[in-house]
Design a protein around this motif. Structure first.
Motif, short mmCIF file in Angstrom:
data_model
loop_
_atom_site.label_atom_id
_atom_site.label_comp_id
_atom_site.label_asym_id
_atom_site.label_seq_id
_atom_site.Cartn_x
_atom_site.Cartn_y
_atom_site.Cartn_z
N VAL A 175 -5.71 -1.55 -2.83
CA VAL A 175 -4.63 -0.37 -2.66
C VAL A 175 -5.51 0.72 -2.36
N THR A 176 -4.92 1.46 -1.13
CA THR A 176 -5.60 2.64 -0.72
C THR A 176 -4.35 3.88 -1.17
N PRO A 177 -4.78 5.02 -0.55
CA PRO A 177 -3.71 6.03 -0.74
C PRO A 177 -2.40 5.82 0.15
N ASN A 178 -2.57 5.10 1.26
CA ASN A 178 -1.90 4.90 2.37
C ASN A 178 -1.54 3.13 2.82
N GLY A 221 0.72 2.79 6.42
CA GLY A 221 1.72 3.93 6.59
C GLY A 221 2.30 4.40 5.25
N LEU A 222 1.90 3.93 4.06
CA LEU A 222 2.52 4.26 2.87
C LEU A 222 2.08 5.79 2.46
N SER A 223 2.84 6.42 1.38
CA SER A 223 2.33 7.58 0.96
C SER A 223 1.66 7.74 -0.30
N PRO A 224 0.49 8.35 -0.41
CA PRO A 224 -0.16 8.46 -1.90
C PRO A 224 0.62 8.85 -3.02
N SER A 225 -0.01 8.00 -4.24
CA SER A 225 0.53 8.32 -5.54
C SER A 225 1.97 7.88 -5.47
N HIS A 226 2.52 6.99 -4.83
CA HIS A 226 3.98 6.54 -4.84
C HIS A 226 4.16 5.16 -5.15
N ILE A 246 6.78 -7.55 -6.52
CA ILE A 246 5.83 -6.73 -7.15
C ILE A 246 5.97 -5.47 -6.96
N ASP A 247 5.73 -4.60 -8.05
CA ASP A 247 5.57 -3.19 -8.06
C ASP A 247 4.02 -2.65 -7.82
N VAL A 248 3.85 -1.81 -6.96
CA VAL A 248 2.56 -1.24 -6.61
C VAL A 248 2.63 0.33 -6.44
N ILE A 249 1.58 0.96 -7.16
CA ILE A 249 1.53 2.59 -7.04
C ILE A 249 0.17 2.39 -6.00
N THR A 250 0.46 3.44 -5.00
CA THR A 250 -0.68 3.78 -4.16
C THR A 250 -1.44 4.69 -4.71
N GLU A 251 -2.77 4.85 -4.41
CA GLU A 251 -3.86 5.67 -5.09
C GLU A 251 -3.72 7.10 -4.56
N GLU A 252 -4.38 7.95 -5.23
CA GLU A 252 -4.64 9.47 -4.60
C GLU A 252 -5.62 9.46 -3.75
N PRO A 253 -5.54 10.26 -2.75
CA PRO A 253 -6.47 10.38 -1.82
C PRO A 253 -7.85 11.21 -2.22
#
Length: 337
Positions: A175-178, A221-226, A246-253
């Motif tokens: 997982v990365t911020p985006n 192309g995802l948004s951070p912390s979403h 699955i549910d995943v929350i992207t990281e903070e950048p």
């Protein structure tokens, strides 16, 4: 005839990829037959097969092709987006398929695939594709039971076939911020293809077609912390017969805000001496550019010593926003679109 010096737009490499403005011209090999007969035999031995559509969604198209004769160093897919702007997507020479994301629903696109050898385009095939209509109904119903639940009631006679193909648990690789990298298994049977569905940060449905031989995918192309909910469908005969979610929350950048710091391996040398030997046995060589277009860059590298579990490419976009692209440890090249 030699009365026309050929600064053809197909050959020039100026800032705008105006190959795209001349998609109807003959491929480069036609010109080399006139201009350089001595080298003509080489491109003639590489030939592209018909360009075909594997799958179509409202926002993407998957294309595939064959190379019945010879081989190419690389490929280039060119088309115009919904706003009429030229787009170019470089493709590795070992690939025979590509997924084109970021398209507009119900829009007709003309795709041109060029085969390149020695930096020159030696063959071309084209195809017209219209993307699917506005909103695929599957995306509006992500919480429904997978298709196989319905077929057991509606079509018991054909139920045995889908029952033999089963998806394993959907898991997160990185997982990365985006971006998010997902993987899964198929403990029973096989699928013709997969479809990953989710809603973006604006709530718009997105669908990503995946080849049936793949067991992993990177969603860019995802948004951070979403928080995202991903639904992976297994398809056979055009029907969805199993689903995992699955549910995943992207990281903070935060990591990306320090690109100029010393590489991470310097820190373990002080904090964790026992681990120092491991990074020393894995060495990255210089990253080099394999291809450049107005809106993408192909990069490649090698590992003269040791191996890595995975790679992470980080950069800032034109607006200064941090971007991160996870890459599989077996890969030695990447295209940044």
């Amino acid at each position: 005839r030699w009365t026309h010096p050929s600064p053809s737009p197909l050959i020039t490499a100026t800032e705008e990829p105006e190959e795209l403005s001349l998609p109807s011209e003959e491929p480069q090999k036609e010109k080399s037959q006139t201009e350089a007969p001595a080298s003509d035999a080489t491109p003639a031995r590489a030939e592209l097969g018909e360009l075909r559509v594997s799958s179509v969604t409202p926002s993407s198209v998957q294309l595939h092709w064959s190379v019945p004769k010879g081989s190419f160093d690389s490929f280039m897919l060119q088309y115009r987006d919904a706003q009429g702007q030229p787009q170019a997507l470089p493709i590795d020479g070992g690939s025979h398929s590509v997924t084109v994301p970021g398209l507009s629903p119900s829009h007709r696109y003309r795709f041109h695939l060029y085969g390149l050898r020695g930096g020159k385009r030696t063959d071309r095939v084209s195809i017209d594709v219209t993307t699917a209509t506005e909103e695929p109904e599957e995306l509006s119903l992500p919480s429904e039971e997978p298709q196989k639940e319905k077929s057991q009631t509606e079509a018991p006679a054909s139920d045995a076939t889908p029952a033999r193909a089963e998806l394993g648990e959907l898991r997160v690789s990185s997982v990365t911020p985006n971006s998010v990298q997902l993987h899964w298994s198929v403990p029973e049977g096989s699928f013709d293809s997969f479809m990953l569905q989710y809603r973006d940060a604006q709530g718009q449905p997105q669908a990503l077609p995946i080849d049936g031989g793949s067991h992993s995918v990177t969603v860019p192309g995802l948004s951070p912390s979403h928080r995202y909910r991903f639904h992976l469908y297994g398809l056979r005969g055009g029907k969805r017969i199993d689903r995992v979610s699955i549910d995943v929350i992207t990281e903070e950048p935060e990591e990306l805000s320090l690109p100029s710091e010393e590489p991470q391996q310097e820190t373990p040398k002080t904090e964790s001496p026992p681990y120092e030997a491991l990074p020393a046995r894995a060495v990255l060589e210089e990253v080099k550019v394999s291809s450049i277009t107005p809106n993408s860059v192909g990069l490649q590298w090698n590992i003269p010593e040791g191996s890595f579990d995975s790679f992470m490419l980080q950069y800032r976009d034109a607006q200064g926003q941090p971007q991160a692209l996870p890459i599989d440890g077996g890969s030695h090249s990447v295209t940044v679109p």
